[in-house]
Design a protein around this motif. Structure first.
Motif, PDB file in Angstrom:
ATOM      1  N   LEU A 178       0.835  -1.199   0.000  1.00 50.14           N
ATOM      2  CA  LEU A 178       0.000   0.000   0.000  1.00 50.14           C
ATOM      3  C   LEU A 178       0.871   1.251   0.000  1.00 50.14           C
ATOM      4  O   LEU A 178       2.069   1.199   0.271  1.00 50.14           O
ATOM      5  N   ILE A 179       0.216   2.370  -0.313  1.00 46.73           N
ATOM      6  CA  ILE A 179       0.847   3.686  -0.207  1.00 46.73           C
ATOM      7  C   ILE A 179       0.174   4.414   0.941  1.00 46.73           C
ATOM      8  O   ILE A 179      -1.044   4.586   0.937  1.00 46.73           O
ATOM      9  N   GLU A 180       0.956   4.789   1.932  1.00 41.63           N
ATOM     10  CA  GLU A 180       0.426   5.445   3.128  1.00 41.63           C
ATOM     11  C   GLU A 180       0.832   6.912   3.126  1.00 41.63           C
ATOM     12  O   GLU A 180       1.873   7.282   2.590  1.00 41.63           O
ATOM     13  N   SER A 181      -0.012   7.747   3.723  1.00 41.19           N
ATOM     14  CA  SER A 181       0.286   9.175   3.813  1.00 41.19           C
ATOM     15  C   SER A 181       0.260   9.629   5.264  1.00 41.19           C
ATOM     16  O   SER A 181      -0.379   9.001   6.112  1.00 41.19           O
TER      17      SER A 181
ATOM     18  N   LEU B 145       4.508  10.662   1.769  1.00 46.55           N
ATOM     19  CA  LEU B 145       3.941   9.487   1.119  1.00 46.55           C
ATOM     20  C   LEU B 145       5.001   8.399   1.149  1.00 46.55           C
ATOM     21  O   LEU B 145       6.173   8.664   0.858  1.00 46.55           O
TER      22      LEU B 145
ATOM     23  N   GLU C 238       5.638   4.136   0.110  1.00 42.65           N
ATOM     24  CA  GLU C 238       5.150   2.877  -0.466  1.00 42.65           C
ATOM     25  C   GLU C 238       5.804   1.718   0.274  1.00 42.65           C
ATOM     26  O   GLU C 238       7.030   1.598   0.306  1.00 42.65           O
TER      27      GLU C 238
ATOM     28  N   ASN D 109       5.815  -2.454   0.534  1.00 42.69           N
ATOM     29  CA  ASN D 109       5.439  -3.650  -0.214  1.00 42.69           C
ATOM     30  C   ASN D 109       5.474  -4.916   0.632  1.00 42.69           C
ATOM     31  O   ASN D 109       6.272  -5.037   1.568  1.00 42.69           O
TER      32      ASN D 109
ATOM     33  N   ALA E 174       3.098   0.928   8.080  1.00 38.68           N
ATOM     34  CA  ALA E 174       3.242   1.946   7.042  1.00 38.68           C
ATOM     35  C   ALA E 174       3.051   3.354   7.610  1.00 38.68           C
ATOM     36  O   ALA E 174       3.791   4.288   7.272  1.00 38.68           O
TER      37      ALA E 174
ATOM     38  N   ARG F 257       9.721   0.517  -0.414  1.00 40.02           N
ATOM     39  CA  ARG F 257      10.174   0.733  -1.788  1.00 40.02           C
ATOM     40  C   ARG F 257      10.642   2.151  -2.037  1.00 40.02           C
ATOM     41  O   ARG F 257      11.709   2.402  -2.589  1.00 40.02           O
ATOM     42  N   ARG F 258       9.837   3.135  -1.617  1.00 35.16           N
ATOM     43  CA  ARG F 258      10.176   4.535  -1.900  1.00 35.16           C
ATOM     44  C   ARG F 258       9.341   5.454  -1.010  1.00 35.16           C
ATOM     45  O   ARG F 258       8.366   5.025  -0.408  1.00 35.16           O
ATOM     46  N   PHE F 259       9.739   6.715  -0.968  1.00 38.79           N
ATOM     47  CA  PHE F 259       8.986   7.695  -0.202  1.00 38.79           C
ATOM     48  C   PHE F 259       9.187   9.082  -0.806  1.00 38.79           C
ATOM     49  O   PHE F 259      10.141   9.318  -1.557  1.00 38.79           O
TER      50      PHE F 259
END
Length: 220
Positions: free
Chosen positions: A62-65, A76, A78, A80, A96, A191-193
């Protein structure tokens, strides 16, 4: 008096369990150096297989904010995992969210891990250290050791997984992820932010605009 734990003991336990170095060290310290007891401890915690799971492909998640109070910092991230089932678990969502909050708090962090740092950034940091006066008169081998130590410290400051977890400073983000791998039974990867600071970059644009206006006035 507790038994001193050697590097060889830690490596032996890691080879037998696949657990992380710090987890092995803590297990050995708790068992006073008894390998069999340490293995049992790691198995009970589920950490004996966490490192092996960390090599498996993770394409769900998921992508969390996170928006900090005052709405001046936003993040933001991501995260995985291997299956949609784990991605829907409350514990995974909380992880997350915690990572997003960590990124909002640690604004010096620019990368997930050292593997993500471009080589030119590493070279830039090395050149800065090479130019410092406090090591200019040191012997070459000593100078290299000092620079290596400083570079390692600096790179850790830039990486998310090397930070101490703000909710529990006794563990790093790397250990936090491994604990969740063991608990949820799947590989988990950051993965990334992306971090957003209100007004970031606008000051430079304003300065440039002012300079352009001055040039226009001077040319009249």
């Amino acid at each position: 008096m507790s038994k001193k734990i050697s590097t060889d003991n830690i490596k032996e336990l890691r080879n037998k369990t696949g657990a992380g170095m710090m987890d092995c060290k803590k297990a050995l310290e708790a068992s006073e150096g008894q390998i069999d007891v340490a293995i049992e401890t790691l198995r009970k915690k589920g950490l004996a297989s966490a490192n092996k799971k960390s090599t498996r492909l993770a394409t769900e998640g998921l992508i969390e904010s996170y928006i900090h109070a005052g709405s001046r910092i936003g993040v933001l991230v991501e995260l995985n995992c291997e299956t949609d089932f784990v991605a829907r678990q409350p514990e995974f969502s909380k992880l997350a969210k915690d990572l997003a909050m960590q990124l909002a708090a640690c604004q010096s962090v620019q990368y997930v891990s050292k593997h993500d740092i471009p080589e030119e950034i590493i070279e830039y940091e090395k050149n800065i250290e090479l130019g410092k006066e406090d090591i200019s008169d040191k012997k070459l081998d000593i100078k290299e050791q000092i620079i290596k130590g400083r570079i390692d410290k600096r790179l850790k400051e830039l990486c998310l997984i090397d930070q101490l977890f703000i909710r529990n400073p006794e563990i790093t983000i790397d250990e936090l992820i491994k604990n969740h791998i063991a608990r949820l039974g799947e590989n988990i990867k950051i993965r990334r932010f992306e971090r957003y600071l209100l007004g970031e970059g606008l000051e430079n644009k304003t300065d440039n605009f002012q300079q352009e206006v001055k040039k226009m006035i001077n040319n009249k």
